[in-house]
Design an enzyme around this catalytic site. Sequence first.
Site, short mmCIF file in Angstrom:
data_model
loop_
_atom_site.label_atom_id
_atom_site.label_comp_id
_atom_site.label_asym_id
_atom_site.label_seq_id
_atom_site.Cartn_x
_atom_site.Cartn_y
_atom_site.Cartn_z
N MET A 1 0.85 -1.18 0.00
CA MET A 1 0.00 0.00 0.00
C MET A 1 0.88 1.23 0.00
SD MET A 1 -2.89 1.60 0.16
CE MET A 1 -4.05 0.32 0.57
N CYS A 2 0.54 2.18 -0.85
CA CYS A 2 1.30 3.42 -0.92
C CYS A 2 0.36 4.57 -1.23
CB CYS A 2 2.38 3.34 -2.01
SG CYS A 2 3.60 2.04 -1.75
N GLY A 3 0.85 5.76 -0.96
CA GLY A 3 0.19 6.96 -1.45
C GLY A 3 1.03 7.51 -2.57
#
Length: 612
Positions: A1-3
């Site tokens: 998960m990343c932004g």
Amino acid sequence: MCGICCVVSLTTQHNPLEENVHKNLKHRGPNCSKDITEEISNCSVLFSAHVLHMRGCLTPQPLQDDTGNMLLWNGEVFGGLKLEQEENDTEVLLHQLSMATSASDIVCLLSQLEGPWAFIYYQKSERCIWFGRDFFGRRSLLWKFNPERASFTLASVASQPADDSQSQWQEVPPGGVYRFDLTDTSLDGTFIFELYPWIFHSDDKPIESPELKCEGLPRCVSVNTNSSGLYLTSPVCPMNTSISSLTTEQNHNASQTSVENLKAFLTNTDKKAMVSALIDVLSEAVRKRVQYLPARDALEVSLNQTKADIAILFSGGIDSMILAALTDRHVPADKPIDLLNVAFKMQEAKMPPKSMKKGKNKKNDCDDADKTQLDQQKFNPFNVPDRITGRAGLQELKNLSPKRQWNFIEINVTQEELVEMRQKRICHLVHPLDTVLDDSLGCAIWFAARGIGVINEAVDEELYISEAKVVLTGIGADEQLAGYSRHRVRYKHSGLEGLVRELAMELGRISSRNLGRDDRIIGDHGKEARFPYLDEDVVSFLNGLPVSEKADLSLPRGVGEKLLLRLAAVELGLGLSALLPKRAMQFGSRIAKLEDNHEKASDKCKRLVTTI
């Protein structure tokens, strides 16, 4: 998960990223953050990435190779690309993209990926930016255009402006991947994107491109299907829309709902084989999602013996019960599993005034008063329907796997905390969606995924905070197996043909209804949403079956809808949870009761407008 985020300015004058957007991106990726600004063909481009470490070694993003290609990756590769257990999928994917010599190579590579993803890729040799979302849109990606400043922004999450009329954010349609040529720009603020659509390839049918809906885009934006005829191959087969004449009449006389009635279906050899096949494909989907986790160091493990790596949004309903039972198969026996159960505080029902009839027996008055006082003492404002079914489901799981430590986390939310966190966090995450339903589900999922609650295993309540980075959700089961009440209404009015048409529309619109929003909500806690029911192999398996094999809405509630899944629950050894009718999360958690009862789910929600 990343932004992940990219700001493209069609001049060399850089347009900074909004401060609130940058802050929201960092919530998604607490382990590592980096910004890179490049001047490319008279354009200024900001790349910003914030990483949640989930796989292999911690790999900072944006990730660049030796030739200047750059990848911002928010996804998980569960298949289609060879990865060793210790490898990081961002590194492997960038290496593969860097070897691509044409648009065809890139499209072919992306077509092979199995799992949820959203990405931004700068291809230096072509001076272009590729971006998009997976077939179902399981990872959020938004875009916003500013023709006055000749710029546009891509981001995993946005921020709601104080003046809602100023908002320009929209979800990037997951109908394909997009290419933006940085050498073919003008200063008049127009943006032209090439689309490479998802298309199912069949040897015996002509290839048809689905209509891409880019509604509400400003006039300065143009999205055109690429002139080369290139496309991504759909990872799932189309839904079987055949109308079977076969029925389950042999079971129709058993109109009462009981586990024994469900077991009667399994005496049919073909049905039993179908149920076993569903369990196998769904079990494999769960395995992929619970075993790809970064290893904790020895000190952290010793300090957190009772901390789980996996959490499940848990109501005790059939969807979450099956996920829990299958997770139990693939998580080591000495590891706990967190069950996240959310409840919103109910108001105690007011007692009606007593009738003042003459000659009323005073003893009865005393008895009524004693009973009222006893009821008030028993009243628990958090004993909502999902709490009750959740506790019952917990007992079933303990019976099924008694050696497992099941952490049933009771997450209790007051109206005061709901109002506060909606304004501080949730309204920005739900944005750009804005309905009453988005508000109810967004708030319920945010508090559940936060994982702060109590465990009532002992006499005293124990405060517990879930540290699981992976959160499994049951999204996709109702859409594929006729679990919603609207499916029963459609069946009642239009028969099996109408139901087939309704289900055929469901998966096509799921990305705009649920997934981007839920990804933003859960990701805000530095956790990752995973959707086993939307695994490509699970969807293809279910799509290959006639609707009449998946559900039989001539049977009662609690049996006919999601019939195939209920039979799988019985086969797995579950009990009464296999018979629970669908109850929407906003009703089961009782958040809907806290708000205006006269609202419709599709109404625009005024509570989501920020005042901070």
